[in-house]
Enzyme design. Structure first.
Site, PDB file in Angstrom:
ATOM      1  N   LYS A  59       3.930   7.535  -3.235  1.00  0.00           N
ATOM      2  CA  LYS A  59       3.340   8.564  -2.404  1.00  0.00           C
ATOM      3  C   LYS A  59       4.330   9.080  -1.356  1.00  0.00           C
ATOM      4  O   LYS A  59       4.501  10.291  -1.180  1.00  0.00           O
ATOM      5  CB  LYS A  59       2.105   7.981  -1.730  1.00  0.00           C
ATOM      6  N   ASP A 246      -0.677  12.529   5.969  1.00  0.00           N
ATOM      7  CA  ASP A 246      -0.573  11.246   5.273  1.00  0.00           C
ATOM      8  C   ASP A 246      -1.850  10.444   5.519  1.00  0.00           C
ATOM      9  O   ASP A 246      -2.490  10.599   6.557  1.00  0.00           O
ATOM     10  CB  ASP A 246       0.644  10.492   5.828  1.00  0.00           C
ATOM     11  N   GLN A 277      -8.550   3.188  -0.723  1.00  0.00           N
ATOM     12  CA  GLN A 277      -7.906   2.391   0.317  1.00  0.00           C
ATOM     13  C   GLN A 277      -8.411   2.747   1.705  1.00  0.00           C
ATOM     14  O   GLN A 277      -7.728   2.523   2.706  1.00  0.00           O
ATOM     15  CB  GLN A 277      -6.386   2.563   0.247  1.00  0.00           C
TER      16      GLN A 277
END
Length: 785
Positions: A59, A246, A277
């Site tokens: 990522k 992010d 997550q």
DNA sequence: CTGACAGTAGTTTTT
DNA sequence: CTACTGTCAG
């Protein structure tokens, strides 16, 4: 002040546009190392993009390359890109990687930072729009609590039944939702003894007079400004041509609004995250933000990064199987080209101490390479726990066996008492009118200025409308305070005056000044005289703090940054196994991961389930998912049948998450000295059996123990269950004999070679084993449990 | 004002 | 069980 007037910004723009033009002629080498999905995510520059990046799918690489691509193609200058992260660490890493990708030709990105750091910048420019001065101070949690306590006392509320901490939590919660005191919905009016909202309003007032903000305000104020001043918002919409976010799954409502406002014009927003997550719901994160992305930004491209570069297939499959039990996911299928590797290992223990003992031994064995796997450094291993108090068992154990470990997390450097005290002194040197700092250190070290003296100072300051230092001086002058306290107080005030003067004229280096402050205030001496075991460490930290000053021009600059930025990563040498919470482990990876304490009530945590029901369990499950996906090669999950909780022995069942692990990817280890394998009902199989049998839940001893709950397990499991076989016994084995092995479980002897036996184990397959490590199966069943 | 005792609570945490 | 907070006596 608008960003376009910013000369610093102009220079940067001029420079990077030259660089971009110079580079545009060459091909883009940075695209080469990307897989198709990553490449797509990098090249889809315009319009809304949701990058769903599973654990370990590269990522950060995609994100940083995307920034490089924006710069490289000339789509934006480095100061026209807004890139937000949650932590300073992530921001730092991103800056470094972008720099590396661009070959250092780019001026640092001024708008790459945490939500909070960026908001500080914005708020300093427009402070007056929310009745602040641009030199406002940022309160830490300590100051915040102290302030709230005063307000609670002033409102005649019993501070015991209604602690300031709780109010701070409530206010935080409201700020996370971007509610000003006026906007708090009626449904919340019962909060904090019906006075929550009023206290919130009072608190905000008080902050305003102090020219201070707390962390929540940073976002809240900026959102308020954007909403109330479309012209200001419009400037920034034009200025930030591209927005990157992010860990989008961790955004709260305030951050979400902030982003929507800024992206509202051009909609060039790229959010990166992983709904699986999302583990910060309890502090305001809204998984809904990421789940709703396509609705919020119609026509958004959704790009899934699914190729995992971190873990083995077994580990990925176990994690995927587990997380599949959650509802309402966006859904991803992680895959990898890695070799099969070890299955996820599962082991049950009698109690928490044995679990710690076993993990210690296992870590040592894996370090030595005696587990049939490659040897691992202790640096490659981590123990991830649900709650920090679980760490203690491991620390205790590792200290006794001398296994080097490091605890990650815990109170951060700048949160430590001595650092805060020292900082308070520095704050006073820079601005003597900083009342909160003054309050903190008036009587630290002890100056004989207790509650009564402090109240007098407060009163004097309040009636004259002056800061506390001035109030204190007046108090001395009017003779309102006498004796030892008066002398000490005078010394302190004179000190502050002197330090302030020195800070202003700057002839003395700020480092010398800092040392002098700590010296003259008696603070250093205070710790030198302290005989507690922590004192040397604290002195060490103070030295560390002074050293950290070197990187700044002056005390002011240091304080400016320190409120937001400052982690202390003093890298001690020597390989160490890491111990940390699952939350702290997010974003990290280790070849070897231990996940202890998988028991219902502990993990998933009872409190989470009680307070948040199914939502709570799902977040806990995501936490479990995060835990497993930290592992690269070996992942070991364990649970204990008994655990001491607040001094009481309690028994627990294995975590429900254990049942949710796909059997075919799990390897069941038998605990040392536990011979429970045959005790489970024969119809059971797989993991259920492992959980049940390895724990001897069905054994008489277990039931006996449950009957006398609260008592220490009477039999020391180790001694009573370890059976040594003498040499004669070896001869007794014949082909076809049923045997039991501590690690591999039950099996049948298929051959004999000297003192070694070939055994076909029921679970572990064919192995050659030294005879003294096994015992006849019947004997195993007779073990007194 | 300070030190000794009693009482109480007791996930996860960044900024 | 422990770590922290608040109360009380010196």
């Amino acid at each position: 002040m608008c960003p376009i007037d910013d000369s610093e910004a102009f220079e940067a723009a001029a420079q990077s546009s030259l660089a971009a033009r110079a580079m545009a002629a060459r091909p883009a080498p940075y695209l080469d190392g990307l897989n198709p999905a990553q490449r797509q995510a990098v090249e889809a520059l315009d319009g809304p993009v949701l990058m769903l990046a599973g654990a370990g799918t590269g990522k950060t690489k995609a994100l940083t390359t995307r920034i490089a691509h924006l710069l490289f193609t000339g789509s934006a200058q480095s100061n026209e890109i807004l890139a937000v992260t949650f932590t300073n660490k992530a921001a730092r890493e991103m800056k470094e990687r972008v720099g590396r990708l661009m070959g250092q030709t780019v001026e640092g990105m001024p708008w790459l930072g945490t939500f909070h750091a960026i908001c500080v910048k914005l708020l300093r420019r427009h402070a007056e729009l929310v009745d602040l001065k641009s030199n406002f101070t940022i309160l830490d949690t300590d100051d915040q609590i102290r302030l709230l306590k005063q307000l609670i006392v002033a409102a005649h509320i019993d501070e015991k039944r209604w602690p300031a901490r709780q109010l701070a939590g409530i206010i935080d919660h409201w700020k996370n939702r971007a509610w000003t005191p006026e906007q708090v919905p009626a449904g919340e009016s019962a909060a904090f003894n019906n006075q929550g909202v009023a206290l919130y309003a009072a608190y905000q007032d008080r902050l305003k007079t102090l020219n201070a903000v707390d962390f929540g305000d940073l976002l809240l104020h900026v959102v308020t400004i954007f909403q109330a001043h479309p012209d200001v918002l419009e400037q920034y919409r034009r200025w930030f041509r591209y927005i990157l976010v992010d860990e989008y799954q961790d955004t709260n409502v305030a951050q979400y609004l902030w982003l929507r406002l800024l992206a509202g014009g051009h909609r060039n927003i790229c959010c990166v995250g992983d709904d699986d997550q999302s583990i910060y719901g309890w502090r305001g994160a809204e998984v809904g933000n990421i789940l709703r992305f396509e609705k919020d930004f119609p026509g958004a491209q959704v790009i899934r990064l699914e190729q995992n570069y971190r873990s083995t297939p077994h580990i990925l499959a176990a994690a995927s199987g587990l997380i599949a039990a959650n509802k309402g996911r966006l859904g991803k299928t992680l895959w990898t080209e890695a070799d099969e590797g070890e299955k996820v290992r599962l082991i049950g223990h009698w109690d928490g101490e044995e679990e710690a003992r076993w993990i210690g031994e296992e870590a040592e064995a894996m370090q030595a390479g005696t587990r049939g796997m490659r040897p691992y450094s202790l640096d490659d291993m981590a123990i991830l726990v649900r709650a920090s108090h679980q760490m203690r068992a491991f620390e205790d154990r590792f200290l006794t066996i001398g296994l080097p470990y490091r605890v990650i997390g815990g109170p951060r450097f700048y949160e430590r008492m001595e650092i805060r005290d020292a900082m308070a002194y520095f704050r006073l040197a820079v601005s003597p009118e900083d009342d909160l700092a003054f309050e903190r250190i008036v009587n630290t070290p002890k100056r004989g200025l207790g509650d009564k003296a402090q109240q007098k100072i407060q009163q004097m300051a309040r009636t004259n409308g002056v800061p506390l230092v001035v109030g204190a001086r007046l108090l001395i002058e009017t003779g309102g305070i006498t004796g030892k306290g008066a002398g000490e107080l005078r010394k302190l005030i004179e000190g502050i005056g002197r330090w302030h003067g020195a800070a202003l004229d700057a002839r003395e280096s700020h480092i010398e000044l800092a040392e002098r402050i700590l010296d003259e205030s008696g603070y250093t001496e205070h710790w030198q005289n302290d005989k507690t075991p922590e004192a040397p460490g604290r002195l060490e930290n103070l030295k560390e703090l002074v050293k950290a000053l070197e990187e700044f021009e002056n005390l002011q600059g240091f304080l400016e940054h320190v409120a937001l930025i400052m982690d202390n990563e003093t890298e001690e040498q020597g390989a160490k196994i890491s111990i940390m919470t699952l939350h702290a482990a997010k974003g990290l990876e280790f070849p070897v991961v231990f996940l202890p304490g998988w028991e219902d009530g502990l993990f998933p945590s009872q409190r989470s389930m009680d307070e948040n029901g199914l939502k709570g369990v799902e977040e806990e499950r995501r936490l479990a998912y995060v835990g497993i996906t930290r592992a690269e090669e070996v992942c070991t999950i364990s649970f204990a049948a008994n655990r001491r909780v607040y001094g009481q022995w309690q028994s627990a069942l294995p975590s429900r998450f254990i049942d949710e692990l796909p059997e075919e990817h799990v390897d069941i280890l038998t605990p040392p000295g536990l011979y429970g394998g045959g005790m489970a009902a024969p119809a059971q199989s797989g993991i259920e059996q492992a959980a049940a049998s390895a724990n001897v839940y069905n054994s008489p001893g277990w039931k006996r123990l449950q009957a006398r709950s609260g008592a220490r397990p009477m039999a020391q499991p180790r001694e009573s269950r370890t059976i040594t076989i003498d040499a004669q016994a070896v001869a007794a084995y014949e082909t076809g004999a049923r045997v039991f092995h501590q690690k591999f479980g039950y099996g049948t002897v298929t051959g004999i070679e000297g003192d070694k036996l070939d055994i076909a184990f029921d679970k572990a397959g064919e192995k050659k084993v030294v005879a003294r490590f096994v015992v006849a199966a019947e004997q195993a069943d007779d073990v007194p449990f």
